[in-house]
Structures are given as C-alpha cells and as structure tokens.
Design an enzyme around this catalytic site. Structure first.
Site, PDB file in Angstrom:
ATOM      1  N   ASP A 316      39.365  58.914  24.038  1.00 39.47           N
ATOM      2  CA  ASP A 316      40.660  59.536  24.317  1.00 39.47           C
ATOM      3  C   ASP A 316      40.666  61.040  23.983  1.00 39.47           C
ATOM      4  O   ASP A 316      40.498  61.436  22.836  1.00 39.47           O
ATOM      5  CB  ASP A 316      41.772  58.828  23.541  1.00 39.47           C
ATOM      6  CG  ASP A 316      43.144  59.069  24.153  1.00 39.47           C
ATOM      7  OD1 ASP A 316      43.227  59.667  25.241  1.00 39.47           O
ATOM      8  OD2 ASP A 316      44.142  58.655  23.535  1.00 39.47           O
ATOM      9  N   LYS A 482      40.593  61.799  20.253  1.00 39.16           N
ATOM     10  CA  LYS A 482      41.641  61.304  19.349  1.00 39.16           C
ATOM     11  C   LYS A 482      41.131  60.226  18.389  1.00 39.16           C
ATOM     12  O   LYS A 482      41.442  60.231  17.211  1.00 39.16           O
ATOM     13  CB  LYS A 482      42.786  60.693  20.174  1.00 39.16           C
ATOM     14  CG  LYS A 482      43.768  61.647  20.784  1.00 39.16           C
ATOM     15  CD  LYS A 482      44.966  60.863  21.342  1.00 39.16           C
ATOM     16  CE  LYS A 482      45.956  61.776  22.051  1.00 39.16           C
ATOM     17  NZ  LYS A 482      45.472  62.183  23.381  1.00 39.16           N
TER      18      LYS A 482
END
Length: 526
Positions: A316, A482
């Site tokens: 991500d 992330k």
C-alpha cells in the site's frame, strides 16, 4: 561498447574499488545486542560483522508493467513519463508549467554527504551517489480490466490539466492495456461495468473464476513477450489496481508455496487476482510490488519468493495522510507525550474511493492505515504499559464523494495525555491530489527495486564464496509503503525518519561513507 560509470560522488578511502562495471565496498556493520533482565536492567553486548558489497554499475533497459494501467495512478504515471521525456510544457490558469518529478525521492530529493571546512552541511542529489535508472527511459505496459486506451483513461481520471492532456494525446492514445483477470468477489460490485477487458469474461457475461492456473501462465507469457519484443534487460511488475478484500488464510490452501500452487490449480475461491499476478511474476523471476493494502503476500507467496530468489515488496502506497501520521506520532512519542487517540477521516471522489465504499475493500485499507503507529507505540514502555494501556484508540473513516474527484480530503485529530492530567489536541486538515502524490512513489519503488537487484554481498569471513542477492522481501522499500512487508519473524518499522535513514545509510555505505550521525563534534567540543 564498453560501459563505464563515472561517479560524481567519490569517497577518498580504501574501502571502495571501482572497475568499469562494478563497485566493491568493504563495510563493518556495528550493532548492539540487548538483553533485558528480570530486574529491569539492560545487558548490552556490542556486535560487529564485516561484509563485502558489490554493485553492478550497468543500468539496464527496464520495462515496467503496471496492474491497473488504466486507473488514475496508471495514467498519471504514463503521463509523467511522457511529459518529462519529451519536455512538454503546458498552460494552466496560473501560467506555464514545466514538467518535473516533484514528490519523487530518487528524482527530487537530496542526501547529506557530510560537512564542508566551515562545518556546514553538504547535500547532493539522491540519484548522484550511484547509477539509477531514469524514469524517462522506462518502457511501459501493463494490464487493466478496462480496455480503453491511455488517453481516454487519462481523460476519465480527471487528474491532469486539459492542456497537458491534449499535448500528451499522441503518446497516450497508442497505449492500450493488456487483458487482465477479474474475480468479482475481490473488488466492489460497482466496478463490474468497467470490466470489459478480461481473459475470463466475454462481453457482459459473468466472469469465470475457473482456470486460475491458466491465468498464471497467461500473465507469465505476457511478461516474457513484453520483455522479448522490447529487448529489455529486466521487467518489474507493480500492482496499482483496485483494493481487494482480504483473503482468508486457510491451512492447506495458502500457507505454503506448494499448497498455494495446488489451490490455484484447483481454482480455490480464496486465491485473489493480485496473488495470481504475484505468483506469475515470481515464477518469471520478475520483482513484484504490491501498491494496495490487501494481503496479496500470503505465507505461501513469501515462501515461493524465497525459494525462487525473487524480490517482492509491499504493501500500500504511503502518500499523504498516513505518511504525515507516521511523522506526527513519532514526534509525540519521542517527546514523551502520550497519544491516546487518533481519529482519521477521509473523503475522495476518484475510482479508488468508489471501490472503497464497499465494506470488505475498506477493511483492507483500514488495516494498512491503522498499523502505521504500532512500532512507535512499542518503542516506549513508559508511555504504553500494562497500567496505562498498550494501544491507541485509532479510528479510520473513508467516504466516497464524487464532487471532489482526485483531491482527497483528510482530517486528523491527535489527542494526547500531558503531565498532571493535561491534554493536547492537534487537528490537521490536508487536501491532496491523490494520484499526483502516489505516482512519484511508484517511480521510486520501481527505481529502488531495480537498484537493489544490482546489489549483492558476502560476509568477509566467506571471502572464497560467491556473492549472494539480498533477501527476497525488500524491507528497504518501507519508506514508500503504509504497511511494510518484512521478513517473517521480524517486526515492521513504520517511523518515517527511521525508514529514510535506513535507505540513506545503505547508499552511503556502498560508496564508502559511514552511517550518518549528528554528533557534530566540530561545534560541540572545544
């Protein structure tokens, strides 16, 4: 033609040896092994180990294959490539804009080298230390469930200025994505009307989830043909398609490499499209990066990547709100302030937000956004212990609002405890153009993955042995992600400053510089 890299940054010591094709560096790694005693004291044993690193200095002809080529990120990536390659200037209401790669660490950031004779810091461009691929030289292809060409997809995305779109039209309209795979259970039902370019679907018929192994073989064939037809040295595959729901982790299905391969051949329902792409890439020895939050890298994928010695990275893209959160949370905890709640609200109007309006897909995003403060909390047992609590109350909301388009609105509140019953509240309001933040991350992830593939090492004590590649999971990529993927058994590092320091110091050691510190004895000692 003989290739020769001429370094613009060269260290005057005996640790580095340059030839026409490679750089060999000796480095002593220093760390401390800490044992916490039962009485609360710490026993520390310094540890050193000598290594020898080798960097292949030849920059390859690199192909990039994006899964989700026709999405907002995919079209913005292509547009940035062509605008910079052809130096396309364009008009906005604020005047003429020149193309650039702002937001990219490899293209627009600097790295500290040391100090000058007056004790002032000296910086150099990040990409001047060692030879990196140039994004202007990328050869681009990829897959998408939507079959329209890149120009029409760029118009649909509504990210870029109209004048730039028109100037890019001759370059973009010739690129059409390869057919992809579409398993409806893994993305939101509202994406169905876009899925007109799929191996496993004809027209508007229901998509078939059978023959998943045939999909693996087709993707492998696509990679091989792309590489051969463009005379490429290397290819990197990156997922920037829709967020999928989480796959259930099932013993005997996706827990080992062999079980996962058998599950694909048996068309198991918990094998996602992103995992199929990952399997195909790994079997082609092609690095695979997951830019979405779903759990593509199930245990079987990790085992297969290690077995095939293929690089993977995820998960991500860390672009706006989450990157900011990793800085603010680190600042508060390092200052001895105790965050007790973080409330994050987002609304956005692009297709990513449309897909995330489905609860299962949102849950994948929620997990990746929530994990960003975990290691920060674990770093301070004074603030977070059995008495005070070991968690932060962390709430995340994402809503789709079509009116704001690609301009994502993020609002955060950090509520913290101070001394003697006091409290501190920090509220932030951030509006960002989502794809224009994410695209530079894609560029950096591709460039750094390719670079790491040219780095090999061996322990000095094994001087007679061959050099080995780095471990398959590229945790150095965590600065851009992330929910960083790490080697099994190790905890992820989410603090942004720690992540960047790791990358910077690795580049420094490869050219013969020590890890960077801020002792600044020139200033502090007599």
């Amino acid at each position: 033609m003989t290739y020769q890299f001429v370094p613009t940054v060269k260290v005057e010591n005996d640790n580095c040896t340059y030839t026409d094709s490679e750089l060999v560096t000796k480095y002593t790694y220093k760390n401390s092994v800490v044992t916490k005693e039962s009485n609360g004291s710490f026993s520390i044993k310094p540890k050193t180990e000598d290594y020898e690193f080798k960097v292949d200095l030849k920059v390859p002809k690199l192909g990039v294959m994006l899964v989700g080529l026709g999405g907002n990120n995919g079209t913005t990536f292509c547009a940035a490539h062509f605008a910079n390659k052809h130096n396309i200037e364009f008009n906005t209401k604020e005047g003429v804009v020149k193309p650039n790669y702002y937001g990219s660490v490899t293209q627009s950031a600097t790295i500290k080298l040391g100090i000058d004779e007056e004790g002032l810091d000296v910086y150099a461009p990040f990409n001047s230390l060692l030879p990196f691929t140039n994004p202007n030289d990328f050869v681009i292809s990829g897959w998408d469930i939507s079959g329209i060409n890149q120009y029409d997809a760029m118009v649909r995305a509504e990210v870029l200025e109209y004048d730039l779109q028109q100037k890019l039209k001759p370059y973009m309209e010739s690129i059409k994505p390869l057919p992809s795979i579409y398993y409806p259970d893994f993305i939101a039902a509202n994406q169905d009307e876009r899925a007109d370019n799929c191996y496993n679907r004809k027209g508007t018929e229901p998509a078939s989830t059978k023959d998943k192994w045939a999909h693996v073989e087709q993707i492998r064939k696509d990679i091989r043909e792309f590489k051969k037809s463009n005379n490429l040295d290397k290819v990197i595959v990156l997922w920037t398609a829709n967020t999928e729901r989480y796959s259930d982790l099932i013993e005997g299905v996706n827990d080992t490499a062999d079980n996962l391969v058998n599950a694909i051949k048996n068309d198991h329902a918990e094998v996602s499209p992103s995992t199929v792409f990952a399997i195909a890439s790994i079997l082609e020895n092609t690095p695979y990066i997951n830019g979405s939050p779903q759990n593509t890298f199930v245990p079987g994928i990790l085992e297969l990547a290690e077995k095939e010695n293929t690089f993977i990275g995820g998960d991500d893209f860390k672009s706006g709100q989450t990157k900011f959160k990793s800085v603010i949370a680190q600042f508060l905890v390092d200052a001895g302030i105790r965050p007790i709640s973080i409330a994050s609200y987002n609304h956005l109007g692009n297709n990513d937000g449309y897909n995330l309006s489905s609860p299962k897909q949102f849950r994948s995003k929620e997990i990746s956004k929530a994990s960003v403060v975990d290691d920060i909390i674990k770093s301070n047992e004074i603030l977070y212990n059995d008495k005070t609590g070991r968690k932060v109350d962390h709430c995340i909301v994402i809503k789709h609002m079509s009116a704001v388009g690609d301009s994502k609105v993020a609002m955060d509140e950090y509520y913290s405890e101070l001394m003697l019953g006091g409290h501190n509240r920090i509220s932030c309001h951030n509006v960002c153009e989502d794809s224009l933040l994410a695209t530079p991350l894609i560029i950096d992830l591709i460039i750094m993955t390719e670079f790491f593939s040219r780095v090999s090492y061996k322990k000095a004590e094994d001087s007679a042995s061959a050099y080995d590649k780095m471990y398959s999971v590229l945790s150095f990529l965590s600065y851009w992600l992330k929910a960083p993927l790490t080697r099994p058994g190790y905890e992820a590092i989410n603090g942004l400053n720690k992540q960047r320091a790791g990358v910077d110091n690795f580049l420094r050691l490869l050219i013969g510089l020590p890890a960077l510190d801020e002792l600044r004895f020139e200033e502090r000692l007599k």
